[in-house]
Design a protein around this motif. Structure first.
Motif, short mmCIF file in Angstrom:
data_model
loop_
_atom_site.label_atom_id
_atom_site.label_comp_id
_atom_site.label_asym_id
_atom_site.label_seq_id
_atom_site.Cartn_x
_atom_site.Cartn_y
_atom_site.Cartn_z
N ASN A 352 -17.70 18.75 27.39
CA ASN A 352 -16.66 19.30 28.27
C ASN A 352 -16.23 20.69 27.81
O ASN A 352 -16.00 21.59 28.63
CB ASN A 352 -15.46 18.36 28.33
N SER A 353 -16.09 20.85 26.50
CA SER A 353 -15.73 22.16 25.95
C SER A 353 -16.83 23.18 26.22
O SER A 353 -16.55 24.33 26.59
CB SER A 353 -15.47 22.03 24.45
N TRP A 354 -18.07 22.76 26.04
CA TRP A 354 -19.21 23.66 26.30
C TRP A 354 -19.23 24.12 27.75
O TRP A 354 -19.52 25.29 28.03
CB TRP A 354 -20.51 22.93 25.95
N ARG A 355 -18.93 23.23 28.67
CA ARG A 355 -18.97 23.59 30.09
C ARG A 355 -18.06 24.78 30.39
O ARG A 355 -18.39 25.63 31.22
CB ARG A 355 -18.56 22.40 30.96
N GLY A 356 -16.91 24.82 29.74
CA GLY A 356 -15.98 25.93 29.98
C GLY A 356 -16.60 27.27 29.63
O GLY A 356 -16.52 28.23 30.43
N PHE A 357 -17.23 27.36 28.46
CA PHE A 357 -17.87 28.62 28.05
C PHE A 357 -19.11 28.91 28.89
O PHE A 357 -19.38 30.06 29.25
CB PHE A 357 -18.25 28.56 26.57
N ALA A 358 -19.87 27.87 29.21
CA ALA A 358 -21.09 28.05 29.99
C ALA A 358 -20.78 28.53 31.40
O ALA A 358 -21.54 29.31 31.98
CB ALA A 358 -21.89 26.74 30.04
N PHE A 359 -19.65 28.08 31.96
CA PHE A 359 -19.27 28.52 33.31
C PHE A 359 -18.95 30.02 33.31
O PHE A 359 -19.22 30.72 34.30
CB PHE A 359 -18.07 27.71 33.80
N GLU A 360 -18.38 30.50 32.21
CA GLU A 360 -18.13 31.94 32.10
C GLU A 360 -19.43 32.71 32.23
O GLU A 360 -19.49 33.76 32.87
CB GLU A 360 -17.46 32.26 30.76
N ASN A 361 -20.48 32.20 31.61
CA ASN A 361 -21.79 32.85 31.67
C ASN A 361 -22.34 32.83 33.09
O ASN A 361 -22.95 33.80 33.55
CB ASN A 361 -22.75 32.17 30.71
N VAL A 362 -22.14 31.72 33.80
CA VAL A 362 -22.56 31.64 35.20
C VAL A 362 -21.87 32.73 36.02
O VAL A 362 -22.49 33.42 36.83
CB VAL A 362 -22.25 30.25 35.79
N CYS A 363 -20.58 32.91 35.78
CA CYS A 363 -19.82 33.92 36.52
C CYS A 363 -20.29 35.33 36.18
O CYS A 363 -20.39 36.19 37.07
CB CYS A 363 -18.33 33.77 36.23
N PHE A 364 -20.58 35.58 34.90
CA PHE A 364 -21.09 36.89 34.50
C PHE A 364 -22.39 37.22 35.22
O PHE A 364 -22.69 38.39 35.48
CB PHE A 364 -21.32 36.92 32.98
N ASN A 365 -23.16 36.19 35.56
CA ASN A 365 -24.42 36.39 36.27
C ASN A 365 -24.27 36.39 37.78
O ASN A 365 -25.27 36.49 38.50
CB ASN A 365 -25.43 35.32 35.84
N HIS A 366 -23.03 36.31 38.27
CA HIS A 366 -22.77 36.32 39.72
C HIS A 366 -21.63 37.28 40.06
O HIS A 366 -20.78 36.99 40.91
CB HIS A 366 -22.46 34.90 40.22
N ILE A 367 -21.63 38.44 39.41
CA ILE A 367 -20.61 39.45 39.69
C ILE A 367 -20.67 39.91 41.14
O ILE A 367 -19.63 40.15 41.78
CB ILE A 367 -20.78 40.66 38.74
N LYS A 368 -21.87 40.02 41.68
CA LYS A 368 -22.01 40.44 43.08
C LYS A 368 -21.26 39.49 44.00
O LYS A 368 -20.52 39.91 44.91
CB LYS A 368 -23.49 40.48 43.47
N GLN A 369 -21.43 38.18 43.79
CA GLN A 369 -20.76 37.19 44.64
C GLN A 369 -19.24 37.23 44.44
O GLN A 369 -18.48 37.04 45.40
CB GLN A 369 -21.31 35.79 44.32
N ILE A 370 -18.81 37.47 43.21
CA ILE A 370 -17.37 37.55 42.93
C ILE A 370 -16.76 38.76 43.64
O ILE A 370 -15.69 38.67 44.26
CB ILE A 370 -17.12 37.63 41.41
#
Length: 481
Positions: A352-370
């Motif tokens: 669960n803790s890992w998911r939080g950090f991993a989701f940040e990485n997903v967002c970093f790879n979707h700046i265009k969508q953000i």
């Protein structure tokens, strides 16, 4: 073919240009370069050849050139060259290719596809000189010729072809960098393969496999995400158990130092400065380190960024390859891969803790969508993480997951939260947000304002503190093109 619409259109336009073309396609290993060329030019490739992998136990340096030339000779024979003597040099091999292409010339476009080109350039082989001669003396003067080259050793493609300062200077007519799939393309890929998987689990698959189609192609119908993860990474016969080492051995000339840099960067989500890398790895700050970092960036393993409010001397190098991050955190630590790990631990605190950090990485790879979700796709922006370490006065440190600094005088202070339901701001978190926003306000120009922005899975629960976020971006927004 799933996704790759823009790349396919670009390649077809080049095919129809009516002039000689030299196209360099590069990207991370397993991202689908060969598949793209095969599908785009199906039944239209006149000659194709792929270099032999340098990863072969027992191969001696002295016979590598001989094997590559022998393999090239076999490709010439299979594709129509009359039986002849085997070439002794690359100059002779490319002369034979010219003869073959001339014998097949009927006035129509001839596509020459050389896959894994960097593997052909073995030490002392003279390959680059021969390729220069092939292109500069013969191919570039024939309007029907289209040479397409690929390679996973991205730094080689950049240094020896695209940024070449010798005989191939400015000879590449088109370059195409193939990126990993976005979340939207992952969803399309799963649908195409008749895999039933929720958006929530597609995001988690991205946290692990990073949108690499080769890995996603191993998913088995009828299995849950957790079952597929165990099957691919943790069981004794896991298909990807050796993939991490292969990534580096096949893509870099110095795999061990590359792995040591990646291993270090995986230890801190914000990454490290060049100075910190030198100190922690006890290596020399030299041009070699510059080449290593450049190669990792070109291969989409690492990005470089300047944290908000700091200068270029504080440039950070951040590991963004999801597969590498996951492998180092979970797979590398296991001494024996002989039993399921992900299924029995899928709800554990560690994961669960890992998911939080991993989701940040997903967002970093979707700046265009953000940016699209914020309605600022046309606004010039810079984005980075930001952190303040505890100081000697006892003041606590602070960290902001993602800052988007905009030319329209707004700074989006983004918080990323991966939840299985709506996110709810409580009093403690409200106070944390107020402190972060207050600290950030002292660092931005007076003409700018801070907009609290939440990026989460299912949205925000309305309560007395929900007004802390001016913008809420959901998982649905991240799936949009």
């Amino acid at each position: 073919m799933v996704g790759r619409k823009q790349e396919t259109q670009e390649l077809n336009n080049i095919y129809s240009s009516g002039k000689a073309e030299l196209v360099a396609i590069y990207g991370r290993r397993r991202v689908g370069k060969t598949y793209l060329v095969d599908e785009t030019f199906k039944n239209r490739i006149t000659f194709r050849h792929a270099g032999l992998s340098p990863v072969e136990e027992g191969t001696k340096e002295g016979n590598t050139l001989k094997k590559q030339l022998e393999h090239f000779y076999f490709s010439l024979q299979l594709q129509g060259m009359p039986k002849s003597h085997r070439p002794q040099t690359w100059l002779e091999a490319f002369f034979m290719l010219e003869q073959l292409l001339q014998s097949k010339d009927n006035g129509e476009r001839q596509v020459v596809f050389l896959d894994e080109l960097p593997w052909l350039d073995t030490p002392g082989s003279g390959f680059i000189t021969a390729f220069e001669g092939f292109w500069n003396t013969w191919a570039c003067h024939r309007s029907t010729i289209m040479v397409v080259v690929c390679g996973s050793a991205n730094s080689w493609i950049l240094d020896k072809l695209i940024d070449n300062h010798g005989g191939l200077y400015n000879r590449v007519t088109h370059e195409l960098k193939l990126e990993p799939f976005t979340l939207s393309e992952c969803k399309e890929f799963f649908k195409y393969n008749n895999l039933v998987i929720s958006d929530y689990d597609i995001v988690q698959s991205y946290m692990i496999f990073g949108g690499i189609p080769f890995y996603l192609g191993y998913f088995e119908r009828g299995l849950s995400l957790a079952q597929n993860v165990d099957k691919l990474l943790f069981l004794s016969n896991a298909k990807l158990k050796d993939e991490y080492n292969r990534l580096f051995e096949s893509g870099f000339k110095n795999p061990e130092i590359m792995k040591s840099i990646v291993n270090l960067l995986s230890q801190l989500n914000a990454g490290f400065t060049r100075k910190e890398i030198v100190e922690k790895l006890k290596i020399t700050d030299s041009g070699h380190l510059s080449k290593y970092l450049k190669a990792l960036i070109a291969s989409d393993f690492v990005i470089e960024y300047v944290p908000f409010g700091l200068g270029k001397r504080e440039t950070h190098y951040k590991l963004i390859d999801s597969f590498c991050k996951f492998w180092l955190k979970f797979v590398n630590e296991k001494e024996n891969l002989d039993s399921a790990f992900w299924q029995p631990n899928v709800t554990s605190n560690q994961i669960n803790s890992w998911r939080g950090f991993a989701f940040e990485n997903v967002c970093f790879n979707h700046i265009k969508q953000i940016k699209n979700a914020l309605g600022i796709s046309g606004v010039i922006t810079t984005h980075s993480a930001w952190s303040k370490r505890p100081d000697e006065t006892g003041e606590k440190g602070s960290q902001i997951d993602l800052l988007i600094s905009r030319n329209d005088n707004v700074v989006n202070m983004c918080e990323m939260k991966f939840y299985s339901e709506e996110f709810c701001v409580n009093k403690d978190y409200h106070e944390t947000l107020i402190k972060r926003q207050s600290l950030l306000s002292t660092m931005i120009p007076k003409k700018s304002v801070v907009h609290g922005t939440l990026i989460t899975t299912y949205g925000l629960t309305y309560n007395e503190y929900s007004g802390d976020f001016i913008n809420t971006i959901t998982m649905e927004d991240l799936f949009k093109d």
